[in-house]
Enzyme design. Structure first.
Site, PDB file in Angstrom:
ATOM      1  N   ASP A 287       0.862  -1.173   0.000  1.00 40.03           N
ATOM      2  CA  ASP A 287       0.000   0.000   0.000  1.00 40.03           C
ATOM      3  C   ASP A 287       0.910   1.238   0.000  1.00 40.03           C
ATOM      4  O   ASP A 287       2.136   1.140   0.098  1.00 40.03           O
ATOM      5  CB  ASP A 287      -0.963  -0.026   1.187  1.00 40.03           C
ATOM      6  CG  ASP A 287      -2.189   0.844   0.917  1.00 40.03           C
ATOM      7  OD1 ASP A 287      -2.148   1.664  -0.019  1.00 40.03           O
ATOM      8  OD2 ASP A 287      -3.186   0.715   1.644  1.00 40.03           O
TER       9      ASP A 287
HETATM   10  C1  BGC Z   1      -5.035   3.197   0.248  1.00 40.13           C
HETATM   11  C2  BGC Z   1      -5.239   2.168  -0.826  1.00 40.13           C
HETATM   12  C3  BGC Z   1      -5.124   2.799  -2.187  1.00 40.13           C
HETATM   13  C4  BGC Z   1      -3.793   3.513  -2.297  1.00 40.13           C
HETATM   14  C5  BGC Z   1      -3.543   4.126  -3.643  1.00 40.13           C
HETATM   15  C6  BGC Z   1      -3.807   4.055   0.013  1.00 40.13           C
HETATM   16  O1  BGC Z   1      -3.754   5.138   0.886  1.00 40.13           O
HETATM   17  O2  BGC Z   1      -4.946   2.543   1.499  1.00 40.13           O
HETATM   18  O3  BGC Z   1      -6.481   1.540  -0.667  1.00 40.13           O
HETATM   19  O4  BGC Z   1      -5.284   1.831  -3.191  1.00 40.13           O
HETATM   20  O5  BGC Z   1      -3.727   4.508  -1.310  1.00 40.13           O
HETATM   21  O6  BGC Z   1      -4.326   5.222  -3.864  1.00 40.13           O
END
Ligand code: BGC
Length: 762
Positions: A287
């Site tokens: 993530d």
């Molecule tokens: C979130 C994810 C997301 C990623 C990319 C993160 O802060 O937890 O769910 O896919 O950002 O935007």
């Protein structure tokens, strides 16, 4: 005779099967040869470059930001980019990779296409309430079509984290509390996005957030998770596995720790379970800044945590710059191996190969598609229908709903005429000014047949500073009314006085839920509740149209208002779909997929709990497992939702009350629509394993069918039950069914069920 037939069928199908297997293996061989050949030309730096996923910078979450992307692309230091959209932009960036980098390796382009692209569907928690897998798959399909028409080839969806904590803002992004339903939805979404991964509108899915992200302590985002493996396997892991079984090409590691190790560094999760047990063949992405965040977790410096992630089985680093800047050093110091770098690089190249990017890097850059395929009337019509199906009628006394299309309707509340807040969280491509507001939807439905009077009535929150934090952080989507609370209520009461019915459109704004939007109070904000209280005093029927991204505590509303329609965040066609249901053109059929508690103190509250040695007996009893102040009952249980018509369930008929291993039995109920409207009922099947080698939940969902019945019609609804349905992970984490006594329940929700007993025998 039967034997001959089977032999004949086998003779006929075997060669076809063998042929198919051969084609698959030659395809795989072709891919392997291509990638081996490509990798033989790659330097270690270029291989590490493939593991790097910077954000384009359009949307920033987390702690890091990336710069100078194009220089890095030319140097072969980027494997993919995300948060960039539009064919022209994406094509230009792809061109840099394909024309200006040494090995011309195309890039992946990712995005959080969570519940639609320009055409926005209900938030995931809302769409799960449809219990309609075809509809959910269709929403993912349309999301993929629209996103790919804008150049995107990879979505960070589905989010399948089981959550039983409405304080957690991201409960809005998942499918609620149940592993069985969550698994069906995971599969529907993955297949919707990916199809066969052949056409230029079929994109990579990325199931997330692996693992257990929805179980953070106290409902606080990113917080510590600690639970037994038995619980993980039985209750939290199934939806991830279902997405993998459905072929999800990628998976995202979660931010939280599991058993004392951040998921991003967990070899047990990323290799032992994911690849060895489940046979996952795709790639793992972190993530956002998941790698450097491990420094804060206390796992070492950037070099150390990056090596931990690669060792664990992580392949791609989202925004962290950890792989890019430290892996080569770690290789020299033997903290990682070249095989590990090769593994990760190969998996990412394979994803690109499967997408067809090596054949045509501009496959998703057809400039003619967007105008024809994005935000079309057809897609919006589907969004309208699905949204109406997701609404949950929580209360409807005296047949307050449906409303007549005549008389005077008072429309009040901060969401009554608010375009930007119809969408809910993660609507990154939503056209904020182009949703259908509730006012517009009502006008469309009523024409000149009824009069609508409006008043804002209340802001979202009384405190402007707090309100900014709740609604206006990502985008300024709400223009606050500067009048005092008393002035606004006064205006609303004048509207109410002149109206036959009041429709109060309130609750949460889009950013009340979603990432980093945890709360400790799950009631409708006080200033809105004050308005509701005053409206209720007028004696006019007040219909609450509730916007929410989480289960709320609605005790007062349930006791004092005649009708509550929970619409979650419906998306682009919000107002039209709300009007469809308010006026009875569509009969509501949504069912809750997360329990609504009486108050926040009961949280976590879920239907499939264990019994304890001292279960509550329906009322407070000293020395039993209950509270002094409230019962253990939810306000609205899992699976609950009313209809304008009335469904009755006959008794359950079992084909046999003994189920032998390898055999099946059926359970049938007669469902009757004895109300005045045609409608749909979600018939739900639960079981309880009465004696087990480990304690078993009081109920577990094992099947459901959404059945349409016209007024007056009856239908037999039949479920098949096999030993497979009764399996669970025992304390050795073996997936077993244990012979013995079971209960089987069928009903319209997890509470109001009929029951019978049966036995599983060896
Ligand atoms: C979130 C994810 C997301 C990623 C990319 C993160 O802060 O937890 O769910 O896919 O950002 O935007």
């Amino acid at each position: 005779m039967k034997k001959i037939f089977i032999a004949l069928a086998a003779a006929l199908t075997l060669p076809a099967f063998a042929q198919q297997k051969k084609t698959v293996s030659t395809e795989k061989q072709k891919m392997d040869t291509f990638i081996t050949n490509l990798m033989s030309k790659m330097t270690v730096d270029e291989k590490i470059g493939q593991l790097n996923l910077p954000s384009s910078g359009d949307i920033t979450t987390g702690q890091a930001s990336s710069s100078d992307i194009s220089k890095k692309i030319k140097a072969g230091q980027v494997g993919g980019l995300f948060n960039i959209k539009g064919v022209d932009k994406i094509k230009a960036v792809q061109q840099v990779a394909v024309e200006n980098s040494r090995l011309k390796i195309p890039l992946l382009f990712g995005m959080d296409v969570i519940h639609g692209y320009h055409t926005v569907f209900p938030i995931p928690l809302g769409i799960s309430a449809t219990w309609d897998m075809d509809a959910i798959k269709k929403s993912a399909r349309i999301g993929a079509i629209e996103a790919s028409a804008s150049g995107i080839n990879w979505t960070f969806s589905p989010m399948v984290d089981i959550s039983r904590d409405p304080r957690w803002g991201r409960i809005s992004e998942g499918s609620g509390e149940d592993p069985y339903l969550g698994s069906q939805i995971a599969k529907a979404m993955v297949t919707g996005y990916q199809g066969k991964l052949q056409a230029n509108n079929e994109i990579l899915a990325c199931v997330k957030h692996y693992a257990l992200y929805g179980a953070g302590e106290a409902g606080r985002d990113y917080n510590t998770v600690d639970m037994s493996r038995v619980r993980m396997y039985n209750e939290y892991l199934p939806p991830y596995k279902a997405a993998i079984d459905a072929g999800s090409a990628s998976i995202m590691a979660s931010f939280n720790e599991v058993e004392g190790i951040p998921a991003t560094a967990s070899k047990w999760l990323m290799t032992d379970v994911l690849r060895k047990e489940w046979g996952f063949k795709g790639f793992v992405v972190t993530d956002y800044t998941g790698i450097p965040e491990m420094i804060e977790h206390g796992m070492g410096d950037l070099q150390n945590v990056s090596a931990l992630a690669l060792n664990a089985g992580v392949d791609m680093d989202m925004v962290g710059d950890g792989f890019l800047t430290t892996l080569k050093k770690s290789l020299a110091e033997k903290k990682v191996t070249v095989e590990q770098i090769n593994r990760a690089c190969r998996l990412i190249l394979e994803a690109k190969y499967k997408l067809g990017l090596f054949t045509d890097p501009y496959k998703f850059c057809d400039p003619t598609r967007a105008a024809k395929e994005v935000f079309t009337p057809e897609n919006r019509q589907v969004a309208r229908e699905i949204a109406a199906e997701s609404f949950v009628l929580l209360k409807n006394s005296n047949n307050t709903l449906p409303l007549k299309k005549s008389g005077t309707i008072g429309l009040v509340g901060p969401l009554a005429d608010n375009t930007a807040n119809m969408y809910g969280t993660w609507s990154v491509a939503a056209l904020l000014d182009q949703s259908v507001t509730v006012l517009q939807g009502l006008k469309n439905a009523l024409g000149n047949n009824a009069k609508i009077l409006t008043a804002r009535g209340a802001n979202f929150l009384a405190d402007s500073v707090m309100e900014h934090r709740y609604v206006n952080v990502h985008n300024p989507t709400y223009k606050r009314d500067s009048r005092t609370e008393a002035e606004m209520i006064k205006e609303a009461l004048e509207v109410a006085k002149k109206s036959d019915v009041v429709v109060a459109v309130m609750g949460e704004g889009s950013e009340f839920s979603g990432e980093s939007s945890s709360v400790t109070n799950i009631e409708i904000p006080e200033t809105q509740k004050n308005l509701l209280k005053e409206l209720a005093k007028t004696g006019k029927p007040v219909v609450l149209v509730l916007f929410t991204g989480r289960p709320l505590a609605l005790k007062w509303e349930n006791e004092n208002l005649p009708a509550i329609l929970n619409v979650w965040f419906p998306g682009s066609e919000a107002g039209n779909s709300i009007a469809d249901v308010l006026f009875g053109d569509v009969n509501p059929s949504g069912k809750l997929t997360a329990t609504f508690p009486q108050n926040v103190g009961q949280v976590p509250l879920y239907y499939s709990h264990k019994n304890t040695g001292r279960p509550e007996h329906g009322k407070f009893t000293k020395f039993r497992s209950n509270y002094l102040d409230v019962t253990n009952d939810p306000l609205y249980p899992f699976g609950y939702g009313l209809s304008y018509t009335n469904f009755t369930f006959g008794d359950i008929k079992l084909s046999s009350n003994t189920l032998s291993k390898g055999k099946s039995i059926t359970a049938t109920v007669k469902l009757t629509n004895n109300g005045k409207y045609d409608g749909k009922e979600v018939v739900q099947l639960y079981t309880r394993d009465l004696v087990g080698s480990i304690t078993r939940p009081v109920k577990e969902l094992k099947g459901f069918q959404k059945v349409s019945l016209i007024a007056g019609e009856s239908k037999d609804v039949t479920f098949k039950i096999t030993e497979e349905d009764l399996k669970f992970y025992n304390s050795d984490l073996k997936f077993v069914a244990e012979p013995g006594d079971f209960k089987l329940f069928i009903g319209p929700n997890s509470r109001d069920v009929k029951e019978v007993n049966f036995k599983l025998v060896k």
